[in-house]
Design an enzyme around this catalytic site. Sequence first.
Site, mmCIF file in Angstrom:
data_model
loop_
_atom_site.group_PDB
_atom_site.id
_atom_site.type_symbol
_atom_site.label_atom_id
_atom_site.label_comp_id
_atom_site.label_asym_id
_atom_site.label_seq_id
_atom_site.Cartn_x
_atom_site.Cartn_y
_atom_site.Cartn_z
ATOM 1 N N ASN A 210 0.849 -1.194 0.000
ATOM 2 C CA ASN A 210 0.000 0.000 0.000
ATOM 3 C C ASN A 210 0.886 1.246 0.000
ATOM 4 O O ASN A 210 2.113 1.155 -0.055
ATOM 5 C CB ASN A 210 -0.956 -0.012 1.198
ATOM 6 N N ASP A 279 -4.669 -6.548 4.562
ATOM 7 C CA ASP A 279 -5.810 -7.357 5.007
ATOM 8 C C ASP A 279 -5.852 -8.716 4.305
ATOM 9 O O ASP A 279 -6.453 -9.653 4.815
ATOM 10 C CB ASP A 279 -7.121 -6.615 4.730
ATOM 11 N N LYS A 289 9.747 -16.528 -10.920
ATOM 12 C CA LYS A 289 8.987 -15.431 -11.503
ATOM 13 C C LYS A 289 7.866 -15.970 -12.383
ATOM 14 O O LYS A 289 8.084 -16.813 -13.255
ATOM 15 C CB LYS A 289 9.901 -14.539 -12.334
ATOM 16 N N PHE A 323 -5.313 2.990 14.451
ATOM 17 C CA PHE A 323 -5.449 4.022 13.430
ATOM 18 C C PHE A 323 -6.480 3.551 12.412
ATOM 19 O O PHE A 323 -6.560 2.352 12.108
ATOM 20 C CB PHE A 323 -4.110 4.286 12.725
ATOM 21 N N LYS A 337 -14.702 0.568 14.607
ATOM 22 C CA LYS A 337 -13.436 -0.136 14.831
ATOM 23 C C LYS A 337 -13.020 -0.049 16.299
ATOM 24 O O LYS A 337 -12.513 -1.026 16.878
ATOM 25 C CB LYS A 337 -12.368 0.488 13.931
ATOM 26 N N LYS A 341 -12.891 -3.754 18.108
ATOM 27 C CA LYS A 341 -11.559 -4.304 18.372
ATOM 28 C C LYS A 341 -11.088 -4.054 19.804
ATOM 29 O O LYS A 341 -9.932 -4.292 20.127
ATOM 30 C CB LYS A 341 -10.563 -3.731 17.360
#
Length: 402
Positions: A210, A279, A289, A323, A337, A341
């Site tokens: 990301n 995730d 490869k 976060f 969240k 959590k």
Amino acid sequence: MNLAGKTICLGVSGGIAAYKACALTSKLTQKGADVHVIMTQHAAEFVSPLTFQALSRNPVYTDTFDEKHPEKIAHIDLADKADLFLLAPATANLIGKIAGGIADEMLTTTLLATEAPVYIAPAMNVHMYAHPAVIRNMQQLDAWGYRFIEPEAGYLACGYVGKGRLEEPESIIRILEEQSEQAQDLAGKRVLVTAGPTQETVDPVRFFTNHSSGKMGYSLAEAAAKRGASVTLISGPTQLAAPAGVKRVDVVSAEDMLQAVLSVYDEQDIVIKSAAVADYRPVQTSDKKMKKQAGNLIIEMERTTDILFTLGQRKQHQFLVGFAAETDDAIAYGLGKLERKHLDAICVNTVGKDGAGFQSDTNEITYLNKEGKNQHFPSNTKQQIAHQILNEILADMEADEV
């Protein structure tokens, strides 16, 4: 911390902003500080040493070899007795010399010898302040633990308008007082921070990841260390250098990060999970490869272990902060969240917004806690946001103890 009774070494270098150092000396003395001024040769071209002597009521130092007291070596004596060192104004030349370890006159020699906290208030032309060499030197000093008092934007003596004007004496003093108060408020605390992205391997040359740069997490780790905490930083792949005084553990994948976090979780007092963890990961990977083929490629993905949920389930005495980087309905998702959590608090930001989110040097955060607090921090440097987050965490921890 009250500055009264503190020994402050004020280093003045050769810029037109040296005139502001006169007012700064006067105001520090009025606060009860014992101010010792060290001037560079070029600073004395702008303001007479006699002016600072009259304002500080102490001898002014301009020459390494001018030993005013035969029983002492001046630069060592000043370095040892300083409670803090303040450079105002700090020119590009002075910043470069410090970053390069150069000690060729009284001020830089004393700086190399001191173990006191050093605060640097730069002042220079706007283009000089933005020059890559100056930026590199300031980054080096920041990594060593030097603390910067950012210059103002405004009309400069050279005629330009922009960032580079020395911060006003009143503001410098306020910053010194505020930072001194918070300097060791995390002493004795063990803080764990996760930062950066993770990488999920597809084959030897490809992976899923990301846009996280790790800057927010690194700023949090740095801020916690400066405030006296014992900090462990578990980092995914980034281009950032480890902050001074921080133990960094490098990981690659989400599973690597999970295992690294669990190995030290039980002994932590504060855990801030700012890393952007994948995730999903490929079900199958190749040790060779993968070659391009005709048509589309389908890669089956499976869920990674939710690290934050796992920590919430195992939480005992830890203050656990997550976060949430969202693109829409950020507060609603953040609250969900927070509850789901079992967190103590969560920092919510909207990625893609100007001046916030991944890659940016600034951020904009909303801090939510389990008691219903909703504290918004407008756009600021990630370093300043980090301190604001730590302030809220400490306030919440103190409230829990009452």
